[in-house]
Design a protein around this motif. Structure first.
Motif, PDB file in Angstrom:
ATOM      1  N   ARG A 139       0.830  -1.201   0.000  1.00 54.83           N
ATOM      2  CA  ARG A 139       0.000   0.000   0.000  1.00 54.83           C
ATOM      3  C   ARG A 139       0.866   1.255   0.000  1.00 54.83           C
ATOM      4  NH1 ARG A 139      -3.268  -3.236   3.510  1.00 54.83           N
ATOM      5  NH2 ARG A 139      -2.248  -2.322   5.347  1.00 54.83           N
ATOM      6  N   GLY A 140       2.000   1.196   0.688  1.00 51.57           N
ATOM      7  CA  GLY A 140       2.902   2.334   0.700  1.00 51.57           C
ATOM      8  C   GLY A 140       3.497   2.619  -0.666  1.00 51.57           C
ATOM      9  N   VAL A 141       3.901   1.558  -1.360  1.00 51.32           N
ATOM     10  CA  VAL A 141       4.432   1.735  -2.716  1.00 51.32           C
ATOM     11  C   VAL A 141       3.370   2.360  -3.616  1.00 51.32           C
ATOM     12  CG1 VAL A 141       5.273   0.543  -4.774  1.00 51.32           C
ATOM     13  CG2 VAL A 141       6.107  -0.133  -2.520  1.00 51.32           C
ATOM     14  N   PHE A 142       2.148   1.849  -3.530  1.00 52.38           N
ATOM     15  CA  PHE A 142       1.106   2.409  -4.380  1.00 52.38           C
ATOM     16  C   PHE A 142       0.791   3.855  -4.009  1.00 52.38           C
ATOM     17  CE2 PHE A 142      -3.205   3.596  -5.417  1.00 52.38           C
ATOM     18  CZ  PHE A 142      -3.155   3.453  -6.795  1.00 52.38           C
ATOM     19  N   ALA A 143       0.795   4.173  -2.726  1.00 55.22           N
ATOM     20  CA  ALA A 143       0.535   5.552  -2.316  1.00 55.22           C
ATOM     21  C   ALA A 143       1.583   6.491  -2.896  1.00 55.22           C
ATOM     22  CB  ALA A 143       0.513   5.648  -0.796  1.00 55.22           C
ATOM     23  N   ALA A 144       2.844   6.033  -2.935  1.00 48.28           N
ATOM     24  CA  ALA A 144       3.893   6.844  -3.551  1.00 48.28           C
ATOM     25  C   ALA A 144       3.681   6.975  -5.051  1.00 48.28           C
ATOM     26  CB  ALA A 144       5.263   6.224  -3.261  1.00 48.28           C
ATOM     27  N   MET A 145       3.253   5.902  -5.692  1.00 48.27           N
ATOM     28  CA  MET A 145       3.080   5.879  -7.145  1.00 48.27           C
ATOM     29  C   MET A 145       1.893   6.714  -7.600  1.00 48.27           C
ATOM     30  SD  MET A 145       2.584   2.550  -9.570  1.00 48.27           S
ATOM     31  CE  MET A 145       2.951   2.605 -11.325  1.00 48.27           C
ATOM     32  N   GLY A 146       0.752   6.545  -6.966  1.00 46.97           N
ATOM     33  CA  GLY A 146      -0.443   7.270  -7.378  1.00 46.97           C
ATOM     34  C   GLY A 146      -0.811   6.989  -8.819  1.00 46.97           C
ATOM     35  N   ASP A 147      -1.001   8.036  -9.592  1.00 46.60           N
ATOM     36  CA  ASP A 147      -1.382   7.903 -10.997  1.00 46.60           C
ATOM     37  C   ASP A 147      -0.198   7.906 -11.950  1.00 46.60           C
ATOM     38  OD1 ASP A 147      -4.099   7.782 -10.406  1.00 46.60           O
ATOM     39  OD2 ASP A 147      -4.326   9.957 -10.441  1.00 46.60           O
TER      40      ASP A 147
END
Length: 227
Positions: A139-147
């Motif tokens: 979830r942290g990786v995705f939060a950093a990635m976003g769109d």
């Protein structure tokens, strides 16, 4: 999706995996996947991608829920992307050499040339070198990635996401080249100097017209035994 369609998708996943291995974008570690539908995706076999054999079985993974037995732990990152970005059709997780060096420095490549424009102004960085083997880190990786089209992970590779599997693989090559340019700028002492793309210029340059992605896909997969 019919069985014929599923078989074709598995073939594309294997071709994509071998392309990452063949061109030095992945070695013993990494994985790629393609969306089946809103609830499932197909991931490559859990082995060095360059060694994936023709016809070898890929694994269906749920977008939500526990990973199936044998699926590599960092495929959780794919789950987060597919669940939160319904337009994404393909994901690649890889460890290419220039990108690994730049990410280990805690840096991300600026949009300095055509391939870098696809990540303008620069791809985000997940500032944690640990393996992503639990849901909280995914979830942290995705939060950093976003769109964004890509995210670098400090000392731990990168992830690209595209509208299609083919696009995600091509973006992996583009990201590696953007990191090459950035490292050369650092070596020359010019990393903090312009020029870089403006937002408007990057948007214009980051085109899909003219079979941009298709031509690079053809190059990356040339000679594959399943084509």
């Amino acid at each position: 999706m019919t069985q014929t369609d599923r078989d074709d998708l598995a073939r594309r996943v294997r071709v994509a995996a071998r392309a990452l291995g063949r061109h030095g974008l992945a070695h013993a570690y990494g994985h790629c996947s393609a969306r089946i539908d809103a609830e499932r995706f197909l991931v490559c076999p859990p082995q060095p991608m360059g060694l994936v054999a023709p016809g070898e079985a890929c694994t269906v993974v749920p977008v939500s829920g526990p990973l199936p037995d044998g699926v590599l732990g960092e495929v959780r990152i794919h789950q987060e992307i597919y669940r939160n970005r319904p337009a994404v059709g393909g994901v690649a997780r890889f460890m290419s050499p220039k990108m690994m060096a730049l990410a280990a420095l805690g840096r991300s490549p600026k949009a300095r040339h055509g391939f870098g424009a696809y990540f303008a102004p620069e791809p985000p960085l997940w500032d944690d070198p640990q393996l992503v083997r639990d849901d909280a880190k995914a979830r942290g990786v995705f939060a950093a990635m976003g769109d964004a089209r890509a995210v670098l992970m400090r000392g731990n590779g990168a992830v690209t996401a595209g509208d299609t599997l083919e696009e995600a693989i091509v973006l992996a090559w583009y990201l590696e080249d953007a990191c090459r340019i950035e490292l050369e700028a650092l070596a020359a002492g010019l990393a903090d100097a312009p020029p870089t793309f403006s937002a408007e210029g990057a948007n214009e340059r980051a085109t899909k017209a003219g079979r941009i992605f298709e031509r690079m896909w053809d190059f990356l997969t040339a000679g594959d035994p399943e084509l």
